[in-house]
Design an enzyme around this catalytic site. Structure first.
Site, PDB file in Angstrom:
ATOM      1  N   THR A 283     -47.306  -9.361  19.433  1.00  0.00           N
ATOM      2  CA  THR A 283     -48.089  -9.588  20.650  1.00  0.00           C
ATOM      3  C   THR A 283     -49.468 -10.159  20.348  1.00  0.00           C
ATOM      4  O   THR A 283     -50.031 -10.888  21.165  1.00  0.00           O
ATOM      5  CB  THR A 283     -48.230  -8.259  21.423  1.00  0.00           C
ATOM      6  OG1 THR A 283     -46.937  -7.860  21.807  1.00  0.00           O
ATOM      7  CG2 THR A 283     -49.095  -8.393  22.647  1.00  0.00           C
TER       8      THR A 283
ATOM      9  N   TYR B  33     -44.628 -10.942  28.651  1.00  0.00           N
ATOM     10  CA  TYR B  33     -45.161 -12.163  28.035  1.00  0.00           C
ATOM     11  C   TYR B  33     -44.248 -12.525  26.887  1.00  0.00           C
ATOM     12  O   TYR B  33     -43.324 -11.784  26.546  1.00  0.00           O
ATOM     13  CB  TYR B  33     -46.584 -11.908  27.496  1.00  0.00           C
ATOM     14  CG  TYR B  33     -46.611 -10.688  26.604  1.00  0.00           C
ATOM     15  CD1 TYR B  33     -46.872  -9.427  27.119  1.00  0.00           C
ATOM     16  CD2 TYR B  33     -46.286 -10.790  25.252  1.00  0.00           C
ATOM     17  CE1 TYR B  33     -46.816  -8.294  26.325  1.00  0.00           C
ATOM     18  CE2 TYR B  33     -46.240  -9.663  24.448  1.00  0.00           C
ATOM     19  CZ  TYR B  33     -46.507  -8.422  24.989  1.00  0.00           C
ATOM     20  OH  TYR B  33     -46.447  -7.317  24.199  1.00  0.00           O
TER      21      TYR B  33
ATOM     22  N   THR C 167     -46.372  -4.694  17.063  1.00  0.00           N
ATOM     23  CA  THR C 167     -46.635  -3.252  16.961  1.00  0.00           C
ATOM     24  C   THR C 167     -45.354  -2.413  16.858  1.00  0.00           C
ATOM     25  O   THR C 167     -45.412  -1.258  16.441  1.00  0.00           O
ATOM     26  CB  THR C 167     -47.452  -2.757  18.177  1.00  0.00           C
ATOM     27  OG1 THR C 167     -46.708  -3.048  19.362  1.00  0.00           O
ATOM     28  CG2 THR C 167     -48.817  -3.413  18.228  1.00  0.00           C
ATOM     29  N   ASP C 168     -44.212  -2.983  17.239  1.00  0.00           N
ATOM     30  CA  ASP C 168     -42.975  -2.178  17.258  1.00  0.00           C
ATOM     31  C   ASP C 168     -42.673  -1.523  15.915  1.00  0.00           C
ATOM     32  O   ASP C 168     -42.271  -0.365  15.852  1.00  0.00           O
ATOM     33  CB  ASP C 168     -41.767  -3.043  17.649  1.00  0.00           C
ATOM     34  CG  ASP C 168     -41.776  -3.455  19.113  1.00  0.00           C
ATOM     35  OD1 ASP C 168     -42.803  -3.274  19.772  1.00  0.00           O
ATOM     36  OD2 ASP C 168     -40.741  -3.974  19.580  1.00  0.00           O
TER      37      ASP C 168
ATOM     38  N   LYS D 110     -46.000   4.571  16.476  1.00  0.00           N
ATOM     39  CA  LYS D 110     -46.202   4.072  17.845  1.00  0.00           C
ATOM     40  C   LYS D 110     -45.634   5.104  18.816  1.00  0.00           C
ATOM     41  O   LYS D 110     -44.471   5.502  18.682  1.00  0.00           O
ATOM     42  CB  LYS D 110     -45.497   2.718  18.004  1.00  0.00           C
ATOM     43  CG  LYS D 110     -45.771   2.042  19.334  1.00  0.00           C
ATOM     44  CD  LYS D 110     -45.144   0.641  19.397  1.00  0.00           C
ATOM     45  CE  LYS D 110     -45.511  -0.037  20.714  1.00  0.00           C
ATOM     46  NZ  LYS D 110     -44.968  -1.397  20.811  1.00  0.00           N
TER      47      LYS D 110
ATOM     48  N   GLU E  50     -31.711  25.046   9.184  1.00  0.00           N
ATOM     49  CA  GLU E  50     -30.618  24.891  10.166  1.00  0.00           C
ATOM     50  C   GLU E  50     -29.248  24.739   9.505  1.00  0.00           C
ATOM     51  O   GLU E  50     -28.231  24.984  10.133  1.00  0.00           O
ATOM     52  CB  GLU E  50     -30.893  23.664  11.028  1.00  0.00           C
ATOM     53  CG  GLU E  50     -31.864  23.885  12.171  1.00  0.00           C
ATOM     54  CD  GLU E  50     -31.184  24.525  13.367  1.00  0.00           C
ATOM     55  OE1 GLU E  50     -29.955  24.555  13.413  1.00  0.00           O
ATOM     56  OE2 GLU E  50     -31.914  25.017  14.256  1.00  0.00           O
TER      57      GLU E  50
HETATM   58  N1  DGL Z   1     -41.704  -6.779  20.298  1.00  0.00           N
HETATM   59  C1  DGL Z   1     -42.949  -6.863  19.837  1.00  0.00           C
HETATM   60  C2  DGL Z   1     -43.266  -6.870  18.368  1.00  0.00           C
HETATM   61  O1  DGL Z   1     -43.297  -5.811  17.805  1.00  0.00           O
HETATM   62  C3  DGL Z   1     -44.106  -7.237  20.662  1.00  0.00           C
HETATM   63  C4  DGL Z   1     -44.805  -5.974  20.874  1.00  0.00           C
HETATM   64  C5  DGL Z   1     -46.147  -5.891  20.175  1.00  0.00           C
HETATM   65  O2  DGL Z   1     -46.477  -6.577  19.204  1.00  0.00           O
HETATM   66  O3  DGL Z   1     -46.930  -5.079  20.674  1.00  0.00           O
HETATM   67  O4  DGL Z   1     -43.479  -7.908  17.822  1.00  0.00           O
END
Ligand code: DGL
Length: 356
Positions: free
Chosen positions: A40, A54, A120-121, A193, A313
């Site tokens: 992103t 987006y 971020t994923d 995340k 467990e």
């Molecule tokens: N799908 C994404 C990625 O990890 C966009 C989300 C992001 O970067 O926040 O590239």
């Protein structure tokens, strides 16, 4: 006439003094390479109100840097585009390619720190991988954004500025691979995340290592687990990773995914169990069978935090299974794959999972 000449001479002297001062300032600035991988932070939306809808991974890294001219005041920055992808499309091959390039750059005397722009994923997986395999004390910072640069309240510009500050700082050296987002500095080991769209999505179970605010780094704690130069994993010596898969658990879980992964050639399966890595009654014999085929069984918890207790467990000693420490399943996958490049002994694997 004489007066005019003196004036000219004074001007020349002043100019050359100013030039040598700015050359000195230039020399003092750290050299930071920003490696672009997409996400992103390289995204663009159709309108300024598209904060969460987006296209990611479309803006080249040089354009991302150019949009934050403030970074040139703190470091000599140059960009390098290695991928242009959403981070959900990271695979082992790309992880190794990125790690090897970072390692190469870190060996150069004219590189003081690295910033990686990343989706971020899966930032947490890449950062943990680099944290475990890079052999340098120089700062390496992974950064992303939750909103594209075209959106109202875009977070990428400040995140990039902060990331460059951290990568250019001697205070960040020797602290492992870091993730800088939303004014916070996190350890690549701990960060995860936790929210699908909010800018304050990144959390470490024990809190961030520090903050970046008003151009200043403020550290409050240090990583407790070995990282980078202190580990047995060296990115320069790893050319492939063994296949490790994750099976998410839920009520009514069946053996289908376990069987499919074993058939596909998995060397270990992370059993992402409910609660304390619990195993449903119909899955206990399945995992025993998996192990009897030489595939390692690693019990993790889907709860999002906490440690999995060995022989709690389930009787892990009896079944020859191992447990994660506090790593979530996706981080356990990274660590298990690295561990299997060193050993296939379950006791050694257990030690590694508890060490890092
Ligand atoms: N799908 C994404 C990625 O990890 C966009 C989300 C992001 O970067 O926040 O590239």
């Amino acid at each position: 006439m004489q007066h005019q000449k003196l004036k000219q001479l004074g001007g020349v002297l002043l100019l050359s003094a100013a030039m040598s001062l700015s050359a000195q300032a230039q020399e003092k600035k750290a050299n930071v390479v920003v490696i672009g991988t997409g996400g992103t932070i390289a995204g663009a939306g159709a309108s300024s109100v598209n904060t969460a809808a987006y296209q990611s991974a479309v803006v080249p890294v040089d354009k991302i840097i150019a949009a934050v001219p403030e970074v040139s005041k703190i470091a000599n920055v140059r960009g390098e585009q290695i991928f242009q992808i959403g981070s959900e499309s990271f695979n082992d091959e790309r992880l190794l390619k990125l790690g090897k390039r970072v390692s190469e750059l870190l060996k150069q005397n004219d590189v003081d720190g690295i910033v990686i722009t990343h989706g971020t994923d899966t930032i947490e997986e890449t950062a943990y991988f680099l944290n475990l395999t890079l052999k340098s004390d120089k700062p390496v910072v992974v950064v992303g954004s939750m909103r594209p640069g075209t959106a109202l309240g875009a977070d990428g510009a400040l995140n990039l500025y902060d990331a460059v500050l951290v990568a250019a700082s001697k205070d960040a050296a020797g602290k492992g691979t870091l993730v800088v987002m939303n004014d916070e500095i996190h350890s690549g080991r701990d960060v995860t995340k936790t929210n699908s769209f909010k800018v304050e999505t990144f959390r470490s179970p024990y809190g961030p290592l520090g903050y970046v605010v008003e151009g200043k780094l403020m550290f409050y704690r240090l990583p407790a687990r070995p990282h980078t130069t202190q580990t047995e994993f060296d990115i320069d010596k790893i050319n492939s990773l063994p296949r490790v898969d994750v099976v998410y658990n839920y009520g009514n879980v069946s053996r289908a995914a376990y069987d499919a992964f074993v058939t596909a050639g998995a060397k270990a399966i992370i059993h992402d169990g409910t609660g304390n890595g619990s195993v449903a009654e119909q899955i206990v014999p399945v995992l025993q069978e998996v192990r009897s085929k030489g595939v390692q069984v690693v019990r993790a918890t889907r709860t999002g935090s906490g440690v999995v207790i060995r022989n709690g467990e389930q009787p892990d000693d009896k079944f020859d299974w191992v447990v994660t420490d506090d790593q979530n399943a996706q981080k356990a996958r990274i660590l298990t794959a690295l561990a299997l490049t060193k050993t296939n002994d379950s006791k050694e694997l257990q030690k590694i999972l508890w060490k890092y």
